[in-house]
Design an enzyme around this catalytic site. Structure first.
Site, PDB file in Angstrom:
ATOM      1  N   GLY A   1       0.805  -1.209   0.000  1.00  0.00           N
ATOM      2  CA  GLY A   1       0.000   0.000   0.000  1.00  0.00           C
ATOM      3  C   GLY A   1       0.835   1.254   0.000  1.00  0.00           C
ATOM      4  O   GLY A   1       0.411   2.281  -0.518  1.00  0.00           O
ATOM      5  N   PHE A   2       2.041   1.158   0.574  1.00  0.00           N
ATOM      6  CA  PHE A   2       2.895   2.342   0.610  1.00  0.00           C
ATOM      7  C   PHE A   2       3.586   2.539  -0.732  1.00  0.00           C
ATOM      8  O   PHE A   2       3.583   3.635  -1.285  1.00  0.00           O
ATOM      9  CB  PHE A   2       3.931   2.231   1.732  1.00  0.00           C
ATOM     10  CG  PHE A   2       4.651   3.522   2.008  1.00  0.00           C
ATOM     11  CD1 PHE A   2       4.102   4.443   2.872  1.00  0.00           C
ATOM     12  CD2 PHE A   2       5.840   3.810   1.383  1.00  0.00           C
ATOM     13  CE1 PHE A   2       4.745   5.654   3.104  1.00  0.00           C
ATOM     14  CE2 PHE A   2       6.488   5.010   1.602  1.00  0.00           C
ATOM     15  CZ  PHE A   2       5.943   5.933   2.474  1.00  0.00           C
ATOM     16  N   ASP A   3       4.187   1.491  -1.255  1.00  0.00           N
ATOM     17  CA  ASP A   3       4.851   1.556  -2.564  1.00  0.00           C
ATOM     18  C   ASP A   3       4.071   0.694  -3.540  1.00  0.00           C
ATOM     19  O   ASP A   3       4.405  -0.459  -3.800  1.00  0.00           O
ATOM     20  CB  ASP A   3       6.296   1.084  -2.445  1.00  0.00           C
ATOM     21  CG  ASP A   3       7.064   1.232  -3.748  1.00  0.00           C
ATOM     22  OD1 ASP A   3       6.519   1.812  -4.707  1.00  0.00           O
ATOM     23  OD2 ASP A   3       8.214   0.757  -3.810  1.00  0.00           O
ATOM     24  N   LYS A   4       3.015   1.255  -4.074  1.00  0.00           N
ATOM     25  CA  LYS A   4       2.125   0.497  -4.951  1.00  0.00           C
ATOM     26  C   LYS A   4       2.775   0.141  -6.285  1.00  0.00           C
ATOM     27  O   LYS A   4       2.425  -0.861  -6.905  1.00  0.00           O
ATOM     28  CB  LYS A   4       0.844   1.301  -5.212  1.00  0.00           C
ATOM     29  CG  LYS A   4      -0.046   1.471  -3.993  1.00  0.00           C
ATOM     30  CD  LYS A   4      -1.256   2.343  -4.328  1.00  0.00           C
ATOM     31  CE  LYS A   4      -2.200   2.470  -3.156  1.00  0.00           C
ATOM     32  NZ  LYS A   4      -2.827   1.199  -2.792  1.00  0.00           N
TER      33      LYS A   4
ATOM     34  N   ASN B   1      -8.555   4.968   3.561  1.00  0.00           N
ATOM     35  CA  ASN B   1      -8.246   4.994   2.140  1.00  0.00           C
ATOM     36  C   ASN B   1      -9.256   4.168   1.361  1.00  0.00           C
ATOM     37  O   ASN B   1      -9.759   3.151   1.838  1.00  0.00           O
ATOM     38  CB  ASN B   1      -6.813   4.483   1.893  1.00  0.00           C
ATOM     39  CG  ASN B   1      -6.779   3.013   1.537  1.00  0.00           C
ATOM     40  OD1 ASN B   1      -7.027   2.631   0.385  1.00  0.00           O
ATOM     41  ND2 ASN B   1      -6.499   2.168   2.541  1.00  0.00           N
TER      42      ASN B   1
ATOM     43  N   PHE C   1      -6.726  -0.002  -5.523  1.00  0.00           N
ATOM     44  CA  PHE C   1      -5.654  -0.694  -6.257  1.00  0.00           C
ATOM     45  C   PHE C   1      -5.185   0.113  -7.466  1.00  0.00           C
ATOM     46  O   PHE C   1      -5.017  -0.427  -8.573  1.00  0.00           O
ATOM     47  CB  PHE C   1      -6.101  -2.085  -6.730  1.00  0.00           C
ATOM     48  CG  PHE C   1      -6.325  -3.114  -5.646  1.00  0.00           C
ATOM     49  CD1 PHE C   1      -5.963  -2.886  -4.337  1.00  0.00           C
ATOM     50  CD2 PHE C   1      -6.930  -4.323  -5.964  1.00  0.00           C
ATOM     51  CE1 PHE C   1      -6.179  -3.835  -3.359  1.00  0.00           C
ATOM     52  CE2 PHE C   1      -7.142  -5.285  -4.987  1.00  0.00           C
ATOM     53  CZ  PHE C   1      -6.769  -5.041  -3.685  1.00  0.00           C
TER      54      PHE C   1
ATOM     55  N   SER D   1      -8.915  -6.454   0.721  1.00  0.00           N
ATOM     56  CA  SER D   1      -9.143  -5.013   0.650  1.00  0.00           C
ATOM     57  C   SER D   1     -10.637  -4.731   0.548  1.00  0.00           C
ATOM     58  O   SER D   1     -11.356  -5.416  -0.184  1.00  0.00           O
ATOM     59  CB  SER D   1      -8.438  -4.410  -0.567  1.00  0.00           C
ATOM     60  OG  SER D   1      -8.845  -3.071  -0.764  1.00  0.00           O
TER      61      SER D   1
ATOM     62  N   ASN E   1     -11.879  -2.132  -0.872  1.00  0.00           N
ATOM     63  CA  ASN E   1     -12.065  -1.095  -1.878  1.00  0.00           C
ATOM     64  C   ASN E   1     -12.235  -1.608  -3.303  1.00  0.00           C
ATOM     65  O   ASN E   1     -12.300  -0.821  -4.243  1.00  0.00           O
ATOM     66  CB  ASN E   1     -10.879  -0.118  -1.823  1.00  0.00           C
ATOM     67  CG  ASN E   1     -10.780   0.570  -0.479  1.00  0.00           C
ATOM     68  OD1 ASN E   1     -11.789   1.012   0.065  1.00  0.00           O
ATOM     69  ND2 ASN E   1      -9.580   0.643   0.065  1.00  0.00           N
ATOM     70  N   THR E   2     -12.293  -2.926  -3.477  1.00  0.00           N
ATOM     71  CA  THR E   2     -12.596  -3.516  -4.780  1.00  0.00           C
ATOM     72  C   THR E   2     -13.858  -4.343  -4.637  1.00  0.00           C
ATOM     73  O   THR E   2     -13.882  -5.286  -3.843  1.00  0.00           O
ATOM     74  CB  THR E   2     -11.431  -4.405  -5.267  1.00  0.00           C
ATOM     75  OG1 THR E   2     -10.269  -3.593  -5.474  1.00  0.00           O
ATOM     76  CG2 THR E   2     -11.790  -5.103  -6.568  1.00  0.00           C
TER      77      THR E   2
ATOM     78  N   LYS F   1      -3.337 -12.681   2.557  1.00  0.00           N
ATOM     79  CA  LYS F   1      -3.588 -11.560   3.482  1.00  0.00           C
ATOM     80  C   LYS F   1      -5.080 -11.499   3.789  1.00  0.00           C
ATOM     81  O   LYS F   1      -5.907 -11.488   2.875  1.00  0.00           O
ATOM     82  CB  LYS F   1      -3.121 -10.247   2.868  1.00  0.00           C
ATOM     83  CG  LYS F   1      -3.173  -9.067   3.838  1.00  0.00           C
ATOM     84  CD  LYS F   1      -2.446  -7.870   3.274  1.00  0.00           C
ATOM     85  CE  LYS F   1      -2.372  -6.738   4.290  1.00  0.00           C
ATOM     86  NZ  LYS F   1      -1.587  -5.588   3.770  1.00  0.00           N
TER      87      LYS F   1
ATOM     88  N   THR G   1      -3.157  -7.990   9.667  1.00  0.00           N
ATOM     89  CA  THR G   1      -4.371  -7.970   8.855  1.00  0.00           C
ATOM     90  C   THR G   1      -4.350  -6.793   7.883  1.00  0.00           C
ATOM     91  O   THR G   1      -3.509  -5.901   7.991  1.00  0.00           O
ATOM     92  CB  THR G   1      -5.631  -7.806   9.748  1.00  0.00           C
ATOM     93  OG1 THR G   1      -5.527  -6.511  10.401  1.00  0.00           O
ATOM     94  CG2 THR G   1      -5.717  -8.888  10.793  1.00  0.00           C
ATOM     95  N   ASN G   2      -5.346  -6.800   7.007  1.00  0.00           N
ATOM     96  CA  ASN G   2      -5.584  -5.666   6.131  1.00  0.00           C
ATOM     97  C   ASN G   2      -6.319  -4.575   6.913  1.00  0.00           C
ATOM     98  O   ASN G   2      -6.443  -4.656   8.135  1.00  0.00           O
ATOM     99  CB  ASN G   2      -6.410  -6.113   4.913  1.00  0.00           C
ATOM    100  CG  ASN G   2      -6.058  -5.342   3.655  1.00  0.00           C
ATOM    101  OD1 ASN G   2      -5.899  -4.133   3.697  1.00  0.00           O
ATOM    102  ND2 ASN G   2      -5.954  -6.038   2.535  1.00  0.00           N
TER     103      ASN G   2
ATOM    104  N   GLY H   1      -3.983   2.152  10.900  1.00  0.00           N
ATOM    105  CA  GLY H   1      -3.339   2.936  11.938  1.00  0.00           C
ATOM    106  C   GLY H   1      -3.683   2.463  13.332  1.00  0.00           C
ATOM    107  O   GLY H   1      -4.171   1.339  13.533  1.00  0.00           O
TER     108      GLY H   1
ATOM    109  N   TYR I   1       2.783   0.754   7.944  1.00  0.00           N
ATOM    110  CA  TYR I   1       2.559   1.694   6.851  1.00  0.00           C
ATOM    111  C   TYR I   1       2.118   3.037   7.406  1.00  0.00           C
ATOM    112  O   TYR I   1       2.836   4.050   7.304  1.00  0.00           O
ATOM    113  CB  TYR I   1       1.532   1.118   5.873  1.00  0.00           C
ATOM    114  CG  TYR I   1       0.935   2.065   4.843  1.00  0.00           C
ATOM    115  CD1 TYR I   1       1.345   3.385   4.729  1.00  0.00           C
ATOM    116  CD2 TYR I   1      -0.038   1.632   3.954  1.00  0.00           C
ATOM    117  CE1 TYR I   1       0.790   4.245   3.786  1.00  0.00           C
ATOM    118  CE2 TYR I   1      -0.596   2.472   3.002  1.00  0.00           C
ATOM    119  CZ  TYR I   1      -0.183   3.779   2.937  1.00  0.00           C
ATOM    120  OH  TYR I   1      -0.728   4.616   2.011  1.00  0.00           O
ATOM    121  N   THR I   2       0.949   3.079   8.050  1.00  0.00           N
ATOM    122  CA  THR I   2       0.321   4.337   8.401  1.00  0.00           C
ATOM    123  C   THR I   2       1.200   5.212   9.285  1.00  0.00           C
ATOM    124  O   THR I   2       1.298   6.432   9.070  1.00  0.00           O
ATOM    125  CB  THR I   2      -1.030   4.083   9.096  1.00  0.00           C
ATOM    126  OG1 THR I   2      -1.868   3.344   8.200  1.00  0.00           O
ATOM    127  CG2 THR I   2      -1.723   5.376   9.462  1.00  0.00           C
TER     128      THR I   2
END
Length: 340
Positions: free
Chosen positions: A66-69, A114, A118, A181, A183-184, A215, A243-244, A269, A319-320
Site C-alpha cells: 500500500g505504501f509503494d504500490k 483509504n 488498487f 481489501s 475497496n474492490t 492476506k 491484517t488488512n 493505523g 505503513y500508516t
C-alpha cells in the site's frame, strides 16, 4: 524536525499529494550517494536478523503493501532501514483506482482512511521496475502483493490472479494474495473457502518455488480466520498476513462529522492495533507451526513490534505510522528492538 514539518506543512496538504512528495524524497535515497549515507545511519544491527520464508531478513520490521504500490521506492525504503518491502497491491490490468479524494488522515487517531482502489500501472510495468531493482548488487527483500483487476468479474478472478502470478512471481522473493481489501467490489467474498481454495491452488501452481502467503481482513469472525489458517496449511502456503484495513469505525477520537466526510474505505493505523493483535494471537494458537505469520495493523513503536513478535509473529509490517513518524521511523524501530 519531522513532527514540525508535518504540523506546519504536510498536514495542510491533500493526503495523496503529501504522499507523492514523500515518495519523491524516498526515491532520492535510492541513489548511490544519498543511499550510502542513509544506510550508514539506519542499517539494522546484525543481531536483529530473522530467518523466514527461506530468506534472511536483516530486521523483522518491513513496509506493508500500500505504501509503494508501483515498485518505485524499493531501493530508497531499503536504504532507510526496513527489513523488507512489500510492493503493491498490483493487478494484472493497469487501473487508475477510485476517484479522488480517496485518502484521508484522521490525525487525532494517528490513522488513515483509504479507498484507493488498487491504483497501479499493472503487472507488466511493475515487473519491469522489479527487473531493474533485482539487477542491483545491493537490494532489499521484495514481496509482491497481487489483487483482482477491477474490470474482471469475480467469477473470472482465478485467471486474473494467475496472470499476475505468472508475470510477477519470478521477480518476487515472496508473493501475497490479497483478497481482503474493502475497496474492490466483491474482493472480500474471495475469502470464503469455496472461492479461496481454487484461487490459491492456481496461484501456487503458477508461483513454483516462490513462497505464497494470503492476506486476511480483521473483520472476519474467528471461525473464518481459523478456516483460512486450516486451508493455508492444507494447501502448503508459506504463511498468512494479518491484517488488512478494517471497515469498522468504532472508538475513534476524530469527530464523527469528519469521519463521515471521509466516507467509505479501509481504516488503518492505531485504531486497528487491538483487533490485529487479537487476530495474530488466534492464528498463533490454531495455525500449523509451518506457517509464517506476518503481523500488520496499528504498529507504531518498537514496543508494538516486540508485542507482535512475542505474540507469535515471525515478521511485522507497518505503513500508516510512517506518515506520522517520518523517514527515520525504521531506524527508531530497529534501535528500540535492539535495546529490548
Amino acid at each position: 524536525m519531522y513532527p514540525l514539518l508535518f504540523d506546519l506543512v504536510l498536514r495542510r496538504l491533500d493526503s495523496e499529494r503529501a504522499h507523492h512528495l514523500g515518495a519523491a524524497v524516498i526515491r532520492a535515497f535510492g541513489a548511490s550517494v544519498p543511499g550510502a549515507l542513509a544506510r550508514a545511519a539506519t542499517r539494522p544491527d546484525p543481531s536483529l536478523a530473522v530467518d523466514a520464508l527461506g530468506l534472511r531478513f536483516p530486521s523483522p520490521f518491513g513496509v506493508a503493501a500500500g505504501f509503494d504500490k508501483q515498485g518505485s521506492m524499493i531501493l530508497g525504503l531499503g536504504n532507510l532501514g526496513f527489513g523488507h518491502i512489500e510492493v503493491g497491491t498490483v493487478t494484472a490490468i493497469p487501473q487508475p483506482g477510485n476517484d479522488r479524494p480517496r485518502l484521508f488522515r484522521l490525525i487525532p487517531d494517528r490513522a488513515l482512511i483509504n479507498r484507493m482502489g488498487f491504483n497501479n500501472d499493472g503487472a507488466e510495468a511493475v515487473a519491469e521496475r522489479l527487473r531493474r531493482v533485482r539487477a542491483r548488487r545491493r537490494r532489499p527483500i521484495i514481496g509482491v502483493n497481487i489483487g483482482k483487476s477491477r474490470v474482471v468479474a469475480v467469477e473470472d478472478a482465478v485467471d486474473d490472479y494467475r496472470t499476475s502470478t505468472r508475470i510477477l512471481a519470478p521477480l518476487a522473493d515472496y508473493l501475497v494474495v490479497n483478497v481482503s481489501s474493502p475497496n474492490t467490489p466483491g474482493l472480500r467474498g474471495l475469502q470464503d473457502r469455496e472461492q479461496l481454495e481454487p484461487l490459491l491452488r492456481a496461484v501456487l501452481a503458477e508461483a513454483g518455488s516462490v513462497p505464497v502467503l494470503v492476506k486476511i481482513a480483521p473483520d472476519l469472525d474467528d471461525q473464518a480466520i481459523e478456516d483460512v489458517a486450516s486451508l493455508a496449511a492444507e494447501l502448503g502456503l508459506a504463511g498468512v498476513i494479518a491484517t488488512n484495513t478494517t471497515i469498522g469505525r468504532d472508538g475513534l477520537r476524530t469527530p464523527r462529522s469528519a469521519v463521515e466526510r471521509a466516507g467509505a474505505g479501509g481504516l488503518s493505523g492505531a485504531p486497528l492495533a487491538e483487533r490485529s493483535l487479537e487476530v495474530l494471537r488466534l492464528l498463533a494458537r490454531v495455525a500449523d507451526p509451518s506457517l509464517v505469520l506476518v503481523a500488520v495493523g496499528g504498529v507504531e513503536t518498537s514496543a508494538d513490534v516486540r508485542a507482535r513478535l512475542d505474540a507469535g509473529a515471525h515478521l511485522v509490517q507497518g505503513y500508516t505510522a510512517f506518515l506520522y513518524r517520518g523517514p527515520l521511523w525504521a531506524r527508531q524501530i530497529n534501535r528500540g528492538l535492539r535495546s529490548h
